[in-house]
Design a protein around this motif. Structure first.
Motif, PDB file in Angstrom:
ATOM      1  N   ALA A 176       0.812  -1.214   0.000  1.00 46.76           N
ATOM      2  CA  ALA A 176       0.000   0.000   0.000  1.00 46.76           C
ATOM      3  C   ALA A 176       0.847   1.266   0.000  1.00 46.76           C
ATOM      4  CB  ALA A 176      -0.930   0.001   1.221  1.00 46.76           C
ATOM      5  N   HIS A 177       2.096   1.144   0.458  1.00 40.61           N
ATOM      6  CA  HIS A 177       2.982   2.314   0.547  1.00 40.61           C
ATOM      7  C   HIS A 177       4.112   2.270  -0.491  1.00 40.61           C
ATOM      8  CE1 HIS A 177       0.995   3.357   4.291  1.00 40.61           C
ATOM      9  NE2 HIS A 177       1.245   2.145   4.763  1.00 40.61           N
ATOM     10  N   LEU A 178       4.169   1.212  -1.283  1.00 36.44           N
ATOM     11  CA  LEU A 178       5.312   1.007  -2.172  1.00 36.44           C
ATOM     12  C   LEU A 178       5.485   2.145  -3.163  1.00 36.44           C
ATOM     13  CD1 LEU A 178       7.625  -0.805  -3.133  1.00 36.44           C
ATOM     14  CD2 LEU A 178       5.985  -1.992  -4.610  1.00 36.44           C
ATOM     15  N   ASP A 179       4.427   2.540  -3.830  1.00 39.31           N
ATOM     16  CA  ASP A 179       4.544   3.580  -4.862  1.00 39.31           C
ATOM     17  C   ASP A 179       4.973   4.913  -4.257  1.00 39.31           C
ATOM     18  OD1 ASP A 179       4.023   4.347  -7.755  1.00 39.31           O
ATOM     19  OD2 ASP A 179       2.714   5.778  -6.722  1.00 39.31           O
ATOM     20  N   ALA A 180       4.401   5.270  -3.123  1.00 39.11           N
ATOM     21  CA  ALA A 180       4.751   6.546  -2.487  1.00 39.11           C
ATOM     22  C   ALA A 180       6.206   6.548  -2.027  1.00 39.11           C
ATOM     23  CB  ALA A 180       3.823   6.810  -1.305  1.00 39.11           C
ATOM     24  N   VAL A 181       6.650   5.450  -1.429  1.00 41.93           N
ATOM     25  CA  VAL A 181       8.038   5.366  -0.964  1.00 41.93           C
ATOM     26  C   VAL A 181       8.999   5.408  -2.140  1.00 41.93           C
ATOM     27  CG1 VAL A 181       9.750   3.862   0.132  1.00 41.93           C
ATOM     28  CG2 VAL A 181       7.490   4.157   1.166  1.00 41.93           C
ATOM     29  N   ALA A 182       8.714   4.622  -3.187  1.00 39.06           N
ATOM     30  CA  ALA A 182       9.601   4.587  -4.349  1.00 39.06           C
ATOM     31  C   ALA A 182       9.673   5.944  -5.031  1.00 39.06           C
ATOM     32  CB  ALA A 182       9.123   3.524  -5.331  1.00 39.06           C
ATOM     33  N   THR A 183       8.557   6.630  -5.126  1.00 40.95           N
ATOM     34  CA  THR A 183       8.531   7.960  -5.752  1.00 40.95           C
ATOM     35  C   THR A 183       9.370   8.948  -4.949  1.00 40.95           C
ATOM     36  OG1 THR A 183       6.332   7.542  -6.689  1.00 40.95           O
ATOM     37  CG2 THR A 183       7.044   9.839  -6.519  1.00 40.95           C
ATOM     38  N   GLU A 184       9.276   8.869  -3.634  1.00 40.55           N
ATOM     39  CA  GLU A 184      10.088   9.755  -2.789  1.00 40.55           C
ATOM     40  C   GLU A 184      11.574   9.445  -2.931  1.00 40.55           C
ATOM     41  OE1 GLU A 184      10.723  10.998   1.927  1.00 40.55           O
ATOM     42  OE2 GLU A 184       8.852  10.061   1.261  1.00 40.55           O
ATOM     43  N   LEU A 185      11.925   8.161  -2.914  1.00 40.74           N
ATOM     44  CA  LEU A 185      13.332   7.794  -3.046  1.00 40.74           C
ATOM     45  C   LEU A 185      13.894   8.199  -4.397  1.00 40.74           C
ATOM     46  CD1 LEU A 185      13.506   4.218  -1.422  1.00 40.74           C
ATOM     47  CD2 LEU A 185      13.925   6.452  -0.378  1.00 40.74           C
ATOM     48  N   ALA A 186      13.078   8.151  -5.435  1.00 42.13           N
ATOM     49  CA  ALA A 186      13.548   8.509  -6.776  1.00 42.13           C
ATOM     50  C   ALA A 186      13.998   9.965  -6.860  1.00 42.13           C
ATOM     51  CB  ALA A 186      12.457   8.226  -7.808  1.00 42.13           C
ATOM     52  N   GLY A 187      13.604  10.770  -5.894  1.00 46.19           N
ATOM     53  CA  GLY A 187      14.031  12.166  -5.875  1.00 46.19           C
ATOM     54  C   GLY A 187      15.285  12.414  -5.067  1.00 46.19           C
ATOM     55  N   HIS A 188      15.869  11.363  -4.507  1.00 49.09           N
ATOM     56  CA  HIS A 188      17.065  11.517  -3.684  1.00 49.09           C
ATOM     57  C   HIS A 188      18.323  11.600  -4.545  1.00 49.09           C
ATOM     58  CE1 HIS A 188      15.166   9.701   0.233  1.00 49.09           C
ATOM     59  NE2 HIS A 188      14.519  10.764  -0.224  1.00 49.09           N
ATOM     60  N   GLN A 189      19.157  12.569  -4.258  1.00 51.99           N
ATOM     61  CA  GLN A 189      20.404  12.787  -4.990  1.00 51.99           C
ATOM     62  C   GLN A 189      21.342  11.591  -4.902  1.00 51.99           C
ATOM     63  OE1 GLN A 189      21.368  15.520  -6.758  1.00 51.99           O
ATOM     64  NE2 GLN A 189      23.474  14.846  -7.167  1.00 51.99           N
ATOM     65  N   GLU A 190      21.291  10.860  -3.809  1.00 52.36           N
ATOM     66  CA  GLU A 190      22.242   9.774  -3.571  1.00 52.36           C
ATOM     67  C   GLU A 190      21.946   8.512  -4.375  1.00 52.36           C
ATOM     68  OE1 GLU A 190      21.885  12.347   0.092  1.00 52.36           O
ATOM     69  OE2 GLU A 190      20.501  11.401  -1.327  1.00 52.36           O
ATOM     70  N   LEU A 191      20.766   8.407  -4.946  1.00 49.28           N
ATOM     71  CA  LEU A 191      20.360   7.166  -5.605  1.00 49.28           C
ATOM     72  C   LEU A 191      20.449   7.257  -7.120  1.00 49.28           C
ATOM     73  CD1 LEU A 191      17.282   6.061  -3.461  1.00 49.28           C
ATOM     74  CD2 LEU A 191      19.697   5.434  -3.213  1.00 49.28           C
ATOM     75  N   ALA A 192      20.939   6.177  -7.726  1.00 49.32           N
ATOM     76  CA  ALA A 192      21.025   6.090  -9.182  1.00 49.32           C
ATOM     77  C   ALA A 192      19.948   5.184  -9.757  1.00 49.32           C
ATOM     78  CB  ALA A 192      22.405   5.572  -9.603  1.00 49.32           C
ATOM     79  N   VAL A 193      19.433   4.274  -8.938  1.00 49.70           N
ATOM     80  CA  VAL A 193      18.397   3.326  -9.374  1.00 49.70           C
ATOM     81  C   VAL A 193      17.387   3.162  -8.251  1.00 49.70           C
ATOM     82  CG1 VAL A 193      17.904   0.914  -9.971  1.00 49.70           C
ATOM     83  CG2 VAL A 193      19.908   2.041 -10.933  1.00 49.70           C
ATOM     84  N   VAL A 194      16.112   3.151  -8.621  1.00 50.68           N
ATOM     85  CA  VAL A 194      15.028   2.772  -7.718  1.00 50.68           C
ATOM     86  C   VAL A 194      14.050   1.945  -8.539  1.00 50.68           C
ATOM     87  CG1 VAL A 194      13.138   3.537  -6.229  1.00 50.68           C
ATOM     88  CG2 VAL A 194      15.249   4.880  -6.342  1.00 50.68           C
ATOM     89  N   ALA A 195      13.803   0.696  -8.117  1.00 50.40           N
ATOM     90  CA  ALA A 195      12.937  -0.177  -8.899  1.00 50.40           C
ATOM     91  C   ALA A 195      12.125  -1.087  -7.995  1.00 50.40           C
ATOM     92  CB  ALA A 195      13.761  -1.016  -9.873  1.00 50.40           C
ATOM     93  N   ALA A 196      10.877  -1.326  -8.383  1.00 49.57           N
ATOM     94  CA  ALA A 196      10.013  -2.264  -7.674  1.00 49.57           C
ATOM     95  C   ALA A 196      10.212  -3.657  -8.257  1.00 49.57           C
ATOM     96  CB  ALA A 196       8.553  -1.840  -7.803  1.00 49.57           C
ATOM     97  N   THR A 197      10.287  -4.657  -7.386  1.00 48.70           N
ATOM     98  CA  THR A 197      10.526  -6.020  -7.825  1.00 48.70           C
ATOM     99  C   THR A 197       9.601  -6.979  -7.084  1.00 48.70           C
ATOM    100  OG1 THR A 197      12.169  -6.609  -6.142  1.00 48.70           O
ATOM    101  CG2 THR A 197      12.975  -5.452  -8.107  1.00 48.70           C
ATOM    102  N   THR A 198       9.593  -8.210  -7.545  1.00 53.37           N
ATOM    103  CA  THR A 198       8.927  -9.262  -6.798  1.00 53.37           C
ATOM    104  C   THR A 198       9.870  -9.767  -5.710  1.00 53.37           C
ATOM    105  OG1 THR A 198       9.767 -10.957  -8.322  1.00 53.37           O
ATOM    106  CG2 THR A 198       7.614  -9.988  -8.829  1.00 53.37           C
ATOM    107  N   GLY A 199       9.318 -10.561  -4.794  1.00 50.31           N
ATOM    108  CA  GLY A 199      10.171 -11.164  -3.789  1.00 50.31           C
ATOM    109  C   GLY A 199       9.927 -10.613  -2.399  1.00 50.31           C
ATOM    110  N   PRO A 200      10.558 -11.187  -1.395  1.00 57.97           N
ATOM    111  CA  PRO A 200      10.382 -10.729  -0.006  1.00 57.97           C
ATOM    112  C   PRO A 200      10.861  -9.298   0.194  1.00 57.97           C
ATOM    113  CG  PRO A 200      12.169 -12.328  -0.170  1.00 57.97           C
ATOM    114  CD  PRO A 200      11.452 -12.361  -1.467  1.00 57.97           C
ATOM    115  N   THR A 201      11.884  -8.877  -0.546  1.00 57.20           N
ATOM    116  CA  THR A 201      12.241  -7.458  -0.611  1.00 57.20           C
ATOM    117  C   THR A 201      11.710  -6.952  -1.944  1.00 57.20           C
ATOM    118  OG1 THR A 201      14.402  -7.961  -1.593  1.00 57.20           O
ATOM    119  CG2 THR A 201      14.306  -7.739   0.790  1.00 57.20           C
TER     120      THR A 201
END
Length: 346
Positions: free
Chosen positions: A273-298
């Motif tokens: 329920a929070h995945l899209d909001a969290v990923a969208t926020e992280l995608a705006g971080h200067q420190e990150l080069a990749v942010v992607a949603a995947t299957t699996g326990p993580t």
């Protein structure tokens, strides 16, 4: 590699090539306020000493391929050889050694169907001696990465310079003309195909992209010789692919040149329920080069690029410590054997 310091001109050149990997050096020089000779000399220096490569890659929707993040646990004595073998395969990218040298992480590209669609995942990897565990995570959605470059690499040109680069690098009616540096004249960025559905690559498109994957700045004549076509046909096909948003340019370069000394993969567990909001926020971080949603326990993976361990620590404890992230595993990247397309096995 030896210490290598970038100045503003170097960074501007890298940014320009990220915007349009085939932009003529004459245009890049004008935008950067330098001479063509100086820009060409800087490009050759970055190519030879900083591992700079300009590559063209198919857009995910046009390639028709599926992407998997694969985590392999291997004995320390065999991990290097396994990583090298994976890096040399045409269906892999971003092959890295992490977690104390016992884990290999790679992106594997598979076809949607066919008898060998998942041969590497289902047959080849499980039979490889030395691999003790395999975990595969299907890439569902990319929030940052791929066509969207890391901000640390594209922070030099202003909006006007980028707009001019895109507008003025559109190819003219004479595709056989090169710039004098044997790099060819490329097309600028265009709007996606207005028809809505993604263009699917043909066999001829894939043949051209295979050549561009190694060097996106090959001249039309060189591309014609490689693909068994003509310069005019290659020019038309490349222009069409760009107009259909079927490919994008990327710049491979050693992260250390950009001031990065610590790199880590972040495997996160987030409530759906929070995945899209969290990923969208992280995608705006200067420190990150990749942010992607995947299957699996993580179900969320990110790639952090930091100046040093202290910066990574501050990022993990102050910026990514979000309440919606239930668990986070940090895996330091010890070595990269293959970037998006470029081998770094030497």
């Amino acid at each position: 590699m030896d210490a290598f310091t970038l100045d503003e001109l170097d960074r501007g050149l890298i940014h320009a090539l990220q915007v349009d990997g085939r932009a003529p050096f004459t245009l890049v020089a004008e935008i950067l306020g330098s001479s063509t000779q100086t820009v060409v000399r800087r490009y050759r220096r970055l190519y030879a000493q900083a591992g700079l490569r300009v590559v063209a890659l198919p857009s995910p929707r046009s390639s028709g391929a599926h992407q998997w993040f694969v985590r392999l646990t291997a004995a320390t004595r065999t991990a290097h050889d396994i990583a090298v073998a994976l890096a040399r395969r045409p269906d892999t990218s971003w092959v890295r050694l992490t977690s104390g040298g016992t884990e290999i992480v790679a992106i594997i590209h598979t076809t949607p169907s066919g008898p060998d669609a998942h041969a590497l995942l289902l047959r080849d990897i499980p039979r490889t001696a030395g691999i003790t565990a395999v975990s595969a995570h299907y890439l569902l959605h990319t929030y940052l990465g791929g066509p969207t470059a890391w901000r640390g690499r594209v922070a030099t040109l202003d909006a006007a310079q980028q707009a001019r680069l895109r507008a003025e690098s559109t190819p003219g009616p004479s595709p056989g003309k090169d710039t004098g540096t044997n790099m060819g004249t490329g097309s600028g960025a265009t709007e996606p195909d207005p028809r809505g559905s993604a263009y699917q690559l043909t066999d001829a498109d894939r043949l051209l992209l295979t050549a561009l994957r190694d060097d996106a700045r090959l001249s039309y004549a060189e591309l014609a010789a490689t693909t068994g076509s003509t310069a005019s046909t290659v020019a038309r096909r490349l222009t069409a692919l760009r107009a259909r948003d079927a490919l994008f340019f990327d710049v491979d370069i050693e992260p250390s040149v950009l001031g990065v000394t610590v790199s880590a993969l972040l495997w996160m567990q987030v409530a759906p329920a929070h995945l899209d909001a969290v990923a969208t926020e992280l995608a705006g971080h200067q420190e990150l080069a990749v942010v992607a949603a995947t299957t699996g326990p993580t179900n969320l993976v990110a790639h952090a690029l930091c100046r040093d361990a202290e910066e990574l620590h501050q990022y993990l404890t102050r910026k990514v410590a979000l309440r919606a992230i239930a668990r986070i595993e940090t895996a330091p990247v010890l070595r990269t054997y293959k970037a998006a397309a470029t081998l770094r096995t030497n």
